[in-house]
Enzyme design. Structure first.
Site, short mmCIF file in Angstrom:
data_model
loop_
_atom_site.label_atom_id
_atom_site.label_comp_id
_atom_site.label_asym_id
_atom_site.label_seq_id
_atom_site.Cartn_x
_atom_site.Cartn_y
_atom_site.Cartn_z
N ARG A 182 1.66 -4.90 5.87
CA ARG A 182 1.02 -3.94 5.18
C ARG A 182 1.89 -2.63 5.45
O ARG A 182 2.12 -2.20 6.54
CB ARG A 182 -0.26 -3.84 5.84
CG ARG A 182 -0.97 -2.44 4.88
CD ARG A 182 -2.62 -2.49 5.29
NE ARG A 182 -2.97 -1.71 4.16
CZ ARG A 182 -4.48 -1.59 3.83
NH1 ARG A 182 -5.09 -2.59 4.18
NH2 ARG A 182 -4.85 -0.71 2.79
N TRP A 213 -11.50 -1.71 -8.75
CA TRP A 213 -12.28 -1.33 -10.02
C TRP A 213 -12.79 -0.02 -10.07
O TRP A 213 -12.98 0.54 -10.95
CB TRP A 213 -13.33 -2.53 -10.51
CG TRP A 213 -12.74 -3.73 -10.87
CD1 TRP A 213 -12.71 -4.85 -9.96
CD2 TRP A 213 -11.78 -4.06 -12.18
NE1 TRP A 213 -12.05 -6.05 -10.63
CE2 TRP A 213 -11.54 -5.58 -11.83
CE3 TRP A 213 -11.49 -3.45 -13.27
CZ2 TRP A 213 -10.84 -5.99 -12.91
CZ3 TRP A 213 -10.66 -3.99 -14.39
CH2 TRP A 213 -10.13 -5.29 -14.22
N ARG A 216 -11.81 2.71 -8.96
CA ARG A 216 -10.66 3.79 -9.23
C ARG A 216 -10.82 4.46 -10.53
O ARG A 216 -11.36 3.68 -11.35
CB ARG A 216 -9.15 3.27 -9.09
CG ARG A 216 -8.98 2.91 -7.57
CD ARG A 216 -7.72 2.47 -7.22
NE ARG A 216 -7.14 2.31 -6.01
CZ ARG A 216 -6.10 2.67 -5.31
NH1 ARG A 216 -5.12 2.82 -5.72
NH2 ARG A 216 -6.10 1.87 -3.86
N ASP A 267 0.85 -1.17 -0.03
CA ASP A 267 -0.07 -0.02 0.01
C ASP A 267 1.00 1.21 -0.18
O ASP A 267 1.83 1.25 0.36
CB ASP A 267 -0.91 0.11 1.15
CG ASP A 267 -2.16 1.02 1.05
OD1 ASP A 267 -2.19 1.32 -0.10
OD2 ASP A 267 -2.55 1.16 2.17
N ARG A 302 -5.49 -2.32 8.45
CA ARG A 302 -6.80 -3.23 7.93
C ARG A 302 -6.10 -4.02 6.97
O ARG A 302 -5.52 -4.12 6.32
CB ARG A 302 -7.60 -2.08 7.62
CG ARG A 302 -7.62 -1.23 6.29
CD ARG A 302 -8.84 -0.36 5.84
NE ARG A 302 -8.17 0.42 4.94
CZ ARG A 302 -7.92 1.71 5.16
NH1 ARG A 302 -7.83 2.14 6.36
NH2 ARG A 302 -7.42 2.60 4.32
N HIS A 361 2.80 3.58 -8.93
CA HIS A 361 2.61 2.15 -9.21
C HIS A 361 3.82 1.68 -10.11
O HIS A 361 4.25 0.23 -9.83
CB HIS A 361 1.29 2.21 -10.33
CG HIS A 361 0.09 2.57 -9.45
ND1 HIS A 361 -0.22 2.00 -8.13
CD2 HIS A 361 -0.96 3.04 -9.76
CE1 HIS A 361 -1.36 2.61 -7.78
NE2 HIS A 361 -1.91 3.16 -8.65
N LEU A 379 11.06 -20.08 -4.69
CA LEU A 379 10.31 -19.19 -4.19
C LEU A 379 8.93 -19.21 -4.88
O LEU A 379 9.01 -19.08 -6.09
CB LEU A 379 10.78 -17.95 -4.07
CG LEU A 379 10.01 -16.91 -3.66
CD1 LEU A 379 10.00 -16.48 -1.98
CD2 LEU A 379 9.87 -15.47 -4.44
C1 IPE Z 1 -5.53 -2.69 -0.78
O1 IPE Z 1 -5.12 -1.44 -0.80
C2 IPE Z 1 -5.26 -3.43 -1.97
C3 IPE Z 1 -4.07 -3.38 -2.55
C4 IPE Z 1 -2.81 -3.24 -2.03
C5 IPE Z 1 -4.02 -4.02 -4.08
P1 IPE Z 1 -6.05 -0.22 -0.98
O2 IPE Z 1 -5.47 0.97 -0.86
O3 IPE Z 1 -6.92 -0.49 -2.16
O4 IPE Z 1 -7.18 -0.55 0.38
P2 IPE Z 1 -8.27 0.52 1.15
O5 IPE Z 1 -9.21 0.98 0.22
O6 IPE Z 1 -7.07 1.48 1.37
O7 IPE Z 1 -8.49 -0.21 2.03
C1 IPE Z 2 -1.32 0.60 -3.37
O1 IPE Z 2 -1.06 1.58 -3.38
C2 IPE Z 2 -1.43 -0.35 -4.66
C3 IPE Z 2 -2.88 -0.35 -4.97
C4 IPE Z 2 -3.86 -0.67 -4.30
C5 IPE Z 2 -3.13 -1.03 -6.48
P1 IPE Z 2 -2.52 2.79 -3.39
O2 IPE Z 2 -2.64 3.08 -4.87
O3 IPE Z 2 -3.47 2.22 -2.66
O4 IPE Z 2 -1.67 4.13 -2.73
P2 IPE Z 2 -2.34 5.14 -1.72
O5 IPE Z 2 -2.85 3.93 -0.74
O6 IPE Z 2 -3.29 5.57 -2.53
O7 IPE Z 2 -1.33 6.01 -1.19
MG MG Z 3 -4.01 2.52 -0.89
#
Ligand code: IPE
Ligand code: IPE
Ligand code: MG
Length: 231
Positions: A179, A60, A62, A11, A185, A28, A122
């Site tokens: 995480r 999805w 987003r 995250d 969470r 990303h 792995l």
């Molecule tokens: C969880 O991250 C999913 C991934 C890391 C792919 P999110 O950023 O989407 O989770 P929430 O929305 O903050 O809970």
């Molecule tokens: C995790 O980073 C990657 C995915 C959920 C795909 P985020 O895109 O959720 O980044 P933040 O949480 O908005 O910083």
């Molecule tokens: Mg996130």
């Protein structure tokens, strides 16, 4: 001792990019590149299984350009895994829902899994279009079908049966969940598989999460007193 299986919720890609004045997509790209670094370090340390959360069933919603970028990165990643299979000696598996991904991506997933199926140093499970509740619903449907067709008796269904219908079948449950980026969470990740897992939360966003940060997590894991219900 190192954990046998580490699960990661990668995250903070967006926040990392924002802090550098870059678009979310740059976060990303950098995040995807970091998978290789961390997976290699894990292989060196003797960790056998790594499961990473790359795209959730909730993601999805987003903006379309961000979703498209994440799909593009998956495709690139699969192509690379296919090309570098021999060099990396990592087995790649993709967990999550397949039927609403494009045929092109489904085919790439199958090719990458096939090309790496002989490696076992792995095992890297990429959770893409993954949601734990969705996985459990799909497993429940598959079990119901097998009962209806007489392949399975209701009285024979136990915890092992359900595990064997999940996408993670054949892979032991994670010992350590990491995480990144400060959120504490599960976001619909591996709800069944994490039943007795140790959780580690890091404030570092995923693109900046280093091998040193990984070692800190492993060290803390080693200092924990794991119980499994015992005294
Ligand atoms: C969880 O991250 C999913 C991934 C890391 C792919 P999110 O950023 O989407 O989770 P929430 O929305 O903050 O809970
Ligand atoms: C995790 O980073 C990657 C995915 C959920 C795909 P985020 O895109 O959720 O980044 P933040 O949480 O908005 O910083
Ligand atoms: Mg996130």
């Amino acid at each position: 001792m190192v954990p046998k299986h580490i699960a990661i919720i990668m995250d903070g890609n967006g926040r990392w990019a924002k802090s550098k004045g870059l678009p979310r997509s740059a976060g990303h790209v950098k995040g995807a590149a970091n998978i290789e670094t961390i997976a290699r370090a894990m292989k060196k340390r003797g960790i056998k299984y790594l499961t990473i959360y790359a795209f959730s069933t909730e993601n999805w919603i987003r903006p379309k350009d961000e979703v498209d970028k994440l799909l593009e990165l998956l495709e690139e990643y699969l192509t690379k895994a296919y090309k570098n299979a021999e060099k990396n000696k990592m087995r790649l598996k993709v967990i999550g829902r397949r039927d609403n991904l494009s045929e092109k991506i489904q085919k790439k997933i199958e090719e990458a899994e096939e090309a790496t199926s002989m490696y076992d140093e792995l095992v890297l499970q990429v959770a893409f279009n993954y949601g734990s509740r969705d996985e459990i619903v799909r497993a429940t449907k598959a079990i119901s079908n097998d009962v209806a067709e007489g392949k399975l008796n209701v009285d024979d269904i136990n915890e092992e049966t359900l595990s064997s219908y999940l996408d993670t079948k054949d892979v032991p449950d994670p010992d350590l969940l990491i995480r990144t980026s400060g959120e504490e969470r599960l976001s619909n990740y591996l709800l069944w598989q994490l039943a007795y897992c140790e959780f580690y939360f890091s404030d570092v966003p995923w693109p900046a999460f280093s091998v040193k940060n990984l070692d800190e997590a492993i060290e803390e894991f080693n200092n924990r007193n794991r119980r499994y219900g015992n005294v």
